[in-house]
Design an enzyme around this catalytic site. Structure first.
Site, PDB file in Angstrom:
ATOM      1  N   ARG A  64      62.499  63.086 -20.136  1.00 39.85           N
ATOM      2  CA  ARG A  64      61.618  62.874 -21.279  1.00 39.85           C
ATOM      3  C   ARG A  64      61.103  61.432 -21.324  1.00 39.85           C
ATOM      4  O   ARG A  64      59.944  61.185 -21.675  1.00 39.85           O
ATOM      5  CB  ARG A  64      62.382  63.206 -22.569  1.00 39.85           C
ATOM      6  CG  ARG A  64      61.531  63.143 -23.826  1.00 39.85           C
ATOM      7  CD  ARG A  64      62.238  63.825 -24.993  1.00 39.85           C
ATOM      8  NE  ARG A  64      61.397  63.821 -26.174  1.00 39.85           N
ATOM      9  CZ  ARG A  64      61.667  63.136 -27.283  1.00 39.85           C
ATOM     10  NH1 ARG A  64      62.765  62.404 -27.350  1.00 39.85           N
ATOM     11  NH2 ARG A  64      60.858  63.189 -28.320  1.00 39.85           N
ATOM     12  N   HIS A  68      57.190  60.467 -21.481  1.00 40.37           N
ATOM     13  CA  HIS A  68      56.594  59.678 -22.561  1.00 40.37           C
ATOM     14  C   HIS A  68      55.990  58.379 -22.038  1.00 40.37           C
ATOM     15  O   HIS A  68      55.074  57.836 -22.662  1.00 40.37           O
ATOM     16  CB  HIS A  68      57.641  59.390 -23.639  1.00 40.37           C
ATOM     17  CG  HIS A  68      57.841  60.532 -24.585  1.00 40.37           C
ATOM     18  ND1 HIS A  68      57.852  60.392 -25.955  1.00 40.37           N
ATOM     19  CD2 HIS A  68      58.031  61.860 -24.358  1.00 40.37           C
ATOM     20  CE1 HIS A  68      58.024  61.577 -26.534  1.00 40.37           C
ATOM     21  NE2 HIS A  68      58.152  62.481 -25.575  1.00 40.37           N
ATOM     22  N   ASN A  96      58.758  58.402 -30.418  1.00 42.87           N
ATOM     23  CA  ASN A  96      59.815  57.784 -29.617  1.00 42.87           C
ATOM     24  C   ASN A  96      60.986  57.253 -30.437  1.00 42.87           C
ATOM     25  O   ASN A  96      62.131  57.280 -29.984  1.00 42.87           O
ATOM     26  CB  ASN A  96      59.239  56.625 -28.800  1.00 42.87           C
ATOM     27  CG  ASN A  96      58.157  57.059 -27.841  1.00 42.87           C
ATOM     28  OD1 ASN A  96      58.156  58.190 -27.357  1.00 42.87           O
ATOM     29  ND2 ASN A  96      57.214  56.181 -27.549  1.00 42.87           N
ATOM     30  N   HIS A 196      62.446  71.701 -21.107  1.00 42.97           N
ATOM     31  CA  HIS A 196      63.200  72.017 -22.317  1.00 42.97           C
ATOM     32  C   HIS A 196      64.289  73.048 -22.060  1.00 42.97           C
ATOM     33  O   HIS A 196      64.929  73.513 -23.003  1.00 42.97           O
ATOM     34  CB  HIS A 196      62.259  72.487 -23.425  1.00 42.97           C
ATOM     35  CG  HIS A 196      61.539  71.360 -24.095  1.00 42.97           C
ATOM     36  ND1 HIS A 196      60.709  71.542 -25.190  1.00 42.97           N
ATOM     37  CD2 HIS A 196      61.528  70.029 -23.832  1.00 42.97           C
ATOM     38  CE1 HIS A 196      60.217  70.366 -25.558  1.00 42.97           C
ATOM     39  NE2 HIS A 196      60.693  69.439 -24.752  1.00 42.97           N
TER      40      HIS A 196
END
Length: 322
Positions: A64, A68, A96, A196
């Protein structure tokens, strides 16, 4: 007597060289550090494996973190920068803050590489390699990583907060558009969403969904999730994104969607009668295809607007500018 306009062979050759010369374009390469820091990749891998051995959830966090980073001004390690005189940190952007993790793991891996080859390996490359190693560590696919990224001298908190990153309640068309904006197609989007299959989400991100009594959520699944996510309070309580195998990289995420057991709205929307239903079905039936497409999409994502050549710099400490 020769004309003054006649070129000698040497002059003609020089003219051709000058005319056809274009500056070399820096490119990413799988062998980028072979000469300058030959043990970089194995050193980073060891550091990442150690971190995930301590906390298996860290694999999801590193994937992740890389995601990001790349979606906000490219894969340039801008997300790793703390606030400073010229920096407004992306760490404090809404998507975040108190959510994205793993900064210290990247810093530790970078520190180990700095002992070997000071000022050679970028934080952006460390983060990219960490994502690959994290996937492999928990049973996911591996892939060849092209290297040579350099680190940004800026961060962009505003961009991180204003649509560059997909939201947890985003509708399908919005998700497709967000990925398209960085050169990733719909199949890439569904494959990357499969990350996920690992990790956890905070209660506030899925509360509305589990209390909606909607037709797109399994009633038993919703009831189970309510135990750790009350209607008020408990915003930061965690729930696994994949209830079945939350610490292993597999294709259960897609099977969950077909059973209406996606935790986030942005998960379930991938299987809700729209254009991505067929891809979800394909991945739920074919783990090898999912793994292959996930690896290909991760490679594409890791090459979003990299800084190369003389652009940016190599940070010695990932959280701060020199």
């Amino acid at each position: 007597m020769a004309s003054k306009n006649t070129f000698s062979p040497i002059c003609l050759l020089l003219l051709l060289i000058v005319t056809n010369y274009t500056p070399s374009q820096a490119q990413l390469s799988t062998t980028f550090y072979d000469d300058t820091c030959p043990n970089a990749l194995s050193t980073i891998r060891t550091s990442i494996r150690t971190a995930i051995s301590r906390e298996r959830r860290m694999a999801a966090s590193l994937l992740r973190l890389h995601f990001h980073d790349c979606f906000v001004q490219g894969c340039d390690a801008s997300i790793l920068l703390d606030d400073g005189p010229s920096i407004v940190s992306e760490k404090n952007a809404f998507p975040n803050k108190n959510s994205v993790r793993g900064y210290e793991v990247i810093e530790a891996a970078k520190s180990e590489v700095e002992k070997l080859c000071p000022g050679v390996v970028s934080c952006a490359d460390v983060l990219t390699l960490a994502a690959r190693d994290a996937s492999e560590m928990v049973g996911g696919p591996s892939w060849s990583v092209k290297l040579g990224r350099r680190d940004s001298t800026t961060a962009n908190k505003v961009l991180a907060e204003t649509g560059a990153l997909p939201g947890f309640t985003a509708p399908l068309e919005s998700l497709i558009s967000t990925f398209d904006n960085v050169g990733l197609n719909t199949r890439d989007m569904v494959a990357l969403s499969g990350a996920h299959t690992l990790g956890q989400a905070q209660c506030f991100t899925f509360r509305d969904r589990i209390y909606s009594n909607g037709s797109n959520i399994d009633a038993g699944f919703a009831s189970t999730r309510r135990r750790r996510c009350p209607t008020i309070d408990g915003n930061t309580n965690l729930a696994a994104l994949d209830l079945v195998t939350p610490n292993s990289f597999d294709n259960n995420y897609f099977k969950n969607l077909i059973q209406k057991k996606g935790l986030l709205e942005s998960d379930q929307v991938l299987f809700s009668g729209g254009s991505t239903d067929s891809i979800v079905t394909e991945y739920s039936n074919n783990r090898n295809k999912f793994n292959s497409d996930f690896a290909a999409a991760m490679i594409k994502m890791s090459e979003i607007k990299p800084l190369m050549g003389q652009e940016g710099l190599i940070r010695r400490i990932c959280s701060a500018l020199p």
